[in-house]
Design a protein around this motif. Structure first.
Motif, mmCIF file in Angstrom:
data_model
loop_
_atom_site.group_PDB
_atom_site.id
_atom_site.type_symbol
_atom_site.label_atom_id
_atom_site.label_comp_id
_atom_site.label_asym_id
_atom_site.label_seq_id
_atom_site.Cartn_x
_atom_site.Cartn_y
_atom_site.Cartn_z
ATOM 1 N N GLN A 177 0.466 -1.504 0.039
ATOM 2 C CA GLN A 177 0.157 -0.399 0.246
ATOM 3 C C GLN A 177 1.174 1.336 -0.091
ATOM 4 O O GLN A 177 0.142 2.197 -0.358
ATOM 5 C CB GLN A 177 -1.173 -0.394 1.150
ATOM 6 C CG GLN A 177 -2.161 0.728 1.447
ATOM 7 C CD GLN A 177 -2.927 1.293 -0.176
ATOM 8 O OE1 GLN A 177 -3.478 0.103 0.066
ATOM 9 N NE2 GLN A 177 -3.492 2.531 -0.804
ATOM 10 N N ASP A 178 2.472 1.043 0.631
ATOM 11 C CA ASP A 178 2.929 2.649 0.255
ATOM 12 C C ASP A 178 3.257 2.955 -0.954
ATOM 13 O O ASP A 178 3.385 3.840 -1.104
ATOM 14 C CB ASP A 178 4.404 2.144 1.347
ATOM 15 C CG ASP A 178 4.948 1.096 1.379
ATOM 16 O OD1 ASP A 178 4.257 0.426 0.651
ATOM 17 O OD2 ASP A 178 6.002 1.080 1.633
ATOM 18 N N ASP A 207 0.565 4.526 -2.327
ATOM 19 C CA ASP A 207 0.043 5.330 -1.683
ATOM 20 C C ASP A 207 1.115 6.672 -2.485
ATOM 21 O O ASP A 207 0.628 8.021 -2.609
ATOM 22 C CB ASP A 207 0.682 5.604 -0.379
ATOM 23 C CG ASP A 207 -1.208 5.136 0.234
ATOM 24 O OD1 ASP A 207 -1.726 5.050 -0.665
ATOM 25 O OD2 ASP A 207 -0.689 4.756 1.144
ATOM 26 N N GLY A 208 2.745 6.114 -2.905
ATOM 27 C CA GLY A 208 3.661 7.059 -3.095
ATOM 28 C C GLY A 208 3.537 7.158 -5.400
ATOM 29 O O GLY A 208 3.154 7.907 -5.238
#
Length: 219
Positions: free
Chosen positions: A2-3, A6-7
């Motif tokens: 997810q990071d 999101d990035g």
């Protein structure tokens, strides 16, 4: 995961608009001036180290920043080198090793790689550097690894010269080779001086090159 998503969303929302004209130009062509060959290590980010934008660097990354000597069965590295030099016409090639390299540590400390046979086979391309490094005395285990990192950069520079596209470009004086070692802790880079075959601080010697110029032609 997810990071990463999101990035990307942040990039699309905040960064892409700042460079929209750049990406518009890059949408149909590229003209990098440098081929940068680095280790796959997650701590080494060529674009960050050199403060380059998209389109500036043609990057090859693999375990140990290895360039196999040219052979009858060239692989992905060989194809990428050939495309960068003969197709894109890059003017410089940088082979960049780094401190605390896992691949070089494994070689320097004779770690058993039976459980990773593909890695072991790949690192055979570092045998020349290994032979030289093992023949020397080292003050400490860390010094042994650091020396292996440097010798490997020198060995890979020798390997890349066996590629026909590189040999021709060097002979015609339109390509220069550079050997760097990046220190993760300090952020410094040591560069190979082709005249003395010693590594010097790039910050103090910004024009140093692994292929010194002779009569205007890169050697």
């Amino acid at each position: 995961m997810q990071d990463l998503i999101d990035g990307f969303l942040k990039f699309q929302r905040e960064e892409f608009p700042k460079r929209s004209e750049l990406f518009k130009r890059l949408a149909t062509r590229q003209n990098p001036r440098t081929l940068f060959i680095a280790c796959s290590d997650s701590r080494v980010v060529p674009e960050l180290l050199t403060q380059r934008e998209p389109g500036d660097l043609f990057v090859i990354r693999n375990a140990g920043n290895v360039v196999p000597s040219y052979g009858t069965q060239p692989g992905g590295v060989s194809a990428s080198v050939e495309y960068a030099v003969a197709g894109l016409g890059v003017a410089d090639v940088v082979i960049c090793g780094h401190s605390d390299c896992g691949a070089m540590t494994a070689i320097a400390t004779c770690q058993c790689l039976d459980h990773m046979p593909a890695v072991a086979g790949w690192l055979r391309h570092c045998d020349a550097a290994k032979s030289i490094n093992e023949a020397r005395e080292h003050a400490s285990p860390r010094a042994r690894v650091d020396s292996m990192v440097r010798e490997n950069v020198i060995a890979q520079l020798a390997n890349i010269k066996t590629h026909p596209s590189v040999a021709l470009a060097l002979e015609q004086g339109r390509l220069q080779l550079h050997g760097w070692v990046y220190d993760i802790e300090t952020g410094s880079i040591a560069a190979l001086d082709g005249t003395t075959n010693h590594f010097v601080a790039l910050a103090d010697h910004p024009h140093v090159c692994a292929t010194p110029t002779r009569h205007g032609i890169a050697a």
